[in-house]
Design an enzyme around this catalytic site. Structure first.
Site, PDB file in Angstrom:
ATOM      1  N   GLN A 126       0.854  -1.016   0.014  1.00 36.44           N
ATOM      2  CA  GLN A 126      -0.018  -0.048   0.226  1.00 36.44           C
ATOM      3  C   GLN A 126       0.970   1.244   0.090  1.00 36.44           C
ATOM      4  O   GLN A 126       1.692   1.333   0.833  1.00 36.44           O
ATOM      5  CB  GLN A 126      -0.906  -0.005   1.201  1.00 36.44           C
ATOM      6  CG  GLN A 126      -1.826   0.977   1.289  1.00 36.44           C
ATOM      7  CD  GLN A 126      -2.853   1.189   2.728  1.00 36.44           C
ATOM      8  OE1 GLN A 126      -2.338   0.500   3.465  1.00 36.44           O
ATOM      9  NE2 GLN A 126      -3.870   1.683   2.557  1.00 36.44           N
ATOM     10  N   GLY A 127       0.667   2.002  -0.994  1.00 35.12           N
ATOM     11  CA  GLY A 127       1.359   3.563  -1.058  1.00 35.12           C
ATOM     12  C   GLY A 127       0.483   4.603  -0.700  1.00 35.12           C
ATOM     13  O   GLY A 127       0.153   5.408  -1.553  1.00 35.12           O
ATOM     14  N   SER A 129       0.617   6.378   3.039  1.00 35.42           N
ATOM     15  CA  SER A 129       1.500   7.503   3.748  1.00 35.42           C
ATOM     16  C   SER A 129       2.745   7.952   3.065  1.00 35.42           C
ATOM     17  O   SER A 129       3.423   7.288   2.257  1.00 35.42           O
ATOM     18  CB  SER A 129       1.728   6.633   5.317  1.00 35.42           C
ATOM     19  OG  SER A 129       0.849   6.294   5.902  1.00 35.42           O
ATOM     20  N   GLU A 244      -9.957  -1.274   5.947  1.00 31.09           N
ATOM     21  CA  GLU A 244      -8.815  -1.588   6.552  1.00 31.09           C
ATOM     22  C   GLU A 244      -8.891  -1.357   8.017  1.00 31.09           C
ATOM     23  O   GLU A 244      -8.551  -2.242   8.950  1.00 31.09           O
ATOM     24  CB  GLU A 244      -7.664  -0.613   6.218  1.00 31.09           C
ATOM     25  CG  GLU A 244      -6.228  -0.502   6.975  1.00 31.09           C
ATOM     26  CD  GLU A 244      -5.526   0.222   6.300  1.00 31.09           C
ATOM     27  OE1 GLU A 244      -5.608   1.309   5.557  1.00 31.09           O
ATOM     28  OE2 GLU A 244      -4.243   0.280   6.749  1.00 31.09           O
ATOM     29  N   GLU A 381      -6.612   8.889  17.507  1.00 29.84           N
ATOM     30  CA  GLU A 381      -6.969  10.374  17.684  1.00 29.84           C
ATOM     31  C   GLU A 381      -7.728  10.855  16.359  1.00 29.84           C
ATOM     32  O   GLU A 381      -9.036  11.576  16.572  1.00 29.84           O
ATOM     33  CB  GLU A 381      -5.753  11.214  17.826  1.00 29.84           C
ATOM     34  CG  GLU A 381      -5.071  11.179  19.124  1.00 29.84           C
ATOM     35  CD  GLU A 381      -4.356   9.880  19.163  1.00 29.84           C
ATOM     36  OE1 GLU A 381      -4.007   9.135  18.198  1.00 29.84           O
ATOM     37  OE2 GLU A 381      -3.975   9.412  20.491  1.00 29.84           O
TER      38      GLU A 381
END
Length: 393
Positions: A126-127, A129, A244, A381
């Site tokens: 997965q690309g 972040s 996810e 958060e």
């Protein structure tokens, strides 16, 4: 709402248990149970066994090679698999990209990529972040500039789990540079063998090499590899993140971890009696167990709603928060039960086997590795902000 299993679901549960007992290799289960984690070969072997059984794409439609499981069947399968110490199915192709392609991909993309996910020819990573775009994903800067029938991609991704094993990566890239940030993102599929891509491992706090940085320098990617419309990648990104976050909760793994902590506490002696009889430890254990039962019921309630055709809103965020907090609390209880024996890392265990109870040599590594689960997939958060926003609207 009835949260108990139907006779048909109980029969499926028995079928799953029988399959796991007969087909899960003992050596792989032993490595998972020890906390050492499954190797690449273990994950590929289990992937192939499930594919041969026809259960790998359980929730996928039969038209795409799945077996049309509903959310309840999937929950049963995942919980039983965790309790049997089966390797976790690598989610990037099966649970993240697969559903995206089925909803947003072209017929050609579905015909090309979906069979390769099932038979193991492609290992996806997965690309999402970037160094400056983690929780604020919309601020990503990896750019894709149009050049005829290709995009030219430049930028950097980070925290790319299992990128060292992957041959393909799905990426969010910026294709529009003005206006609202979310309206300038596209979703593209990239062959990691393409010139201009460099994968660098990142060493984690527990000593493992599970994640990577990925650098793109003038990487040429066909426009045909874009999924969905140009600049419409944010919608796809949110759809994928919903899958996810539900997956990250991992209630099955918490059930497995709870049983392991209980077994440890029954065998460890404190003040002349088993630790599990210590009032303070027992109270802490009961608190976590009660929280886990609440999460399991919440999960079943959500599954029941989804199975009835209902739409989930912020519920995956709630499940992600509580599920990850419980898993970390169980790690903490395990360390408290082990005391000084919880300190050694795997490499140190070679010299300290005498102080580490059987089955707990990797406790420290697991504790530190699981610090990340409340951060990735959208930090807790951020999930609390999503819940607060939903309540106030």
């Amino acid at each position: 709402m009835d949260l108990s299993y139907s006779p048909k679901e109980l029969a499926f549960q028995a079928e799953v248990r029988a399959f796991l007992a007969a087909s899960l290799p003992a050596d792989i289960a032993a490595r998972v149970a020890s906390g050492a984690g499954a190797t690449k070969a273990d994950m590929e072997a289990w992937h192939a066994i499930l594919n041969d059984k026809g259960w790998l794409g359980g929730t996928w439609p039969a038209a795409h090679g799945g077996c049309d499981w509903g959310p309840i069947e999937l929950h049963i399968f995942e919980e039983e698999s965790a309790l049997a110490n089966a390797p976790r199915i690598v989610p990037f192709g099966l649970k993240m990209l697969g559903p995206v392609l089925m909803k947003f991909g072209t017929a050609e993309q579905q015909a090309d990529y979906l069979p390769r996910i099932l038979d193991g020819r492609d290992w996806w990573c997965q690309g999402y972040s970037e160094p400056g775009a983690g929780s604020d994903l919309a601020s990503l800067k990896t750019r894709a500039d149009r050049d005829g029938d290709d995009y030219i991609i430049n930028g950097q991704k980070t925290w790319t789990t299992y990128g060292q094993y992957a041959n393909r990566i799905f990426c969010l890239v910026r294709t529009k540079f003005d206006g609202k940030p979310q309206a300038g993102i596209s979703f593209v599929l990239i062959d990691l063998e393409t010139p201009g891509i460099e994968m660098r491992p990142i060493r984690l706090i527990e000593g493992g090499f599970e994640v990577n940085e990925v650098f793109f320098t003038d990487v040429r990617v066909p426009v045909a590899n874009r999924v969905g419309e140009e600049n419409a990648g944010w919608t796809i990104a949110k759809y994928l993140l919903g899958h996810e976050r539900t997956n990250i909760a991992g209630t099955g793994f918490s059930v497995q971890a709870l049983e392991k902590v209980k077994g440890l506490a029954r065998g460890v002696m404190r003040g002349g009696k088993p630790l599990i009889q210590n009032a303070l430890f027992a109270a802490r254990l009961a608190e976590v167990e009660a929280e886990l039962e609440a999460v399991k019921i919440t999960n079943l309630r959500m599954l029941s709603k989804a199975a009835a055709g209902g739409q989930l809103g912020a519920e995956p965020s709630m499940l992600k928060i509580k599920g990850t907090v419980i898993r970390q609390a169980l790690n903490d209880l395990s360390r408290r039960a082990l005391g000084p024996a919880a300190a050694p890392f795997p490499s140190e265990d070679l010299d300290n086997l005498a102080i580490t109870p059987p089955g707990h040599a990797h406790n420290a590594a697991g504790y530190f590795n699981n610090r990340k689960i409340s951060i990735y997939g959208g930090s807790n958060e951020i999930q609390r902000n999503i819940l607060a926003k939903g309540l106030m609207q």
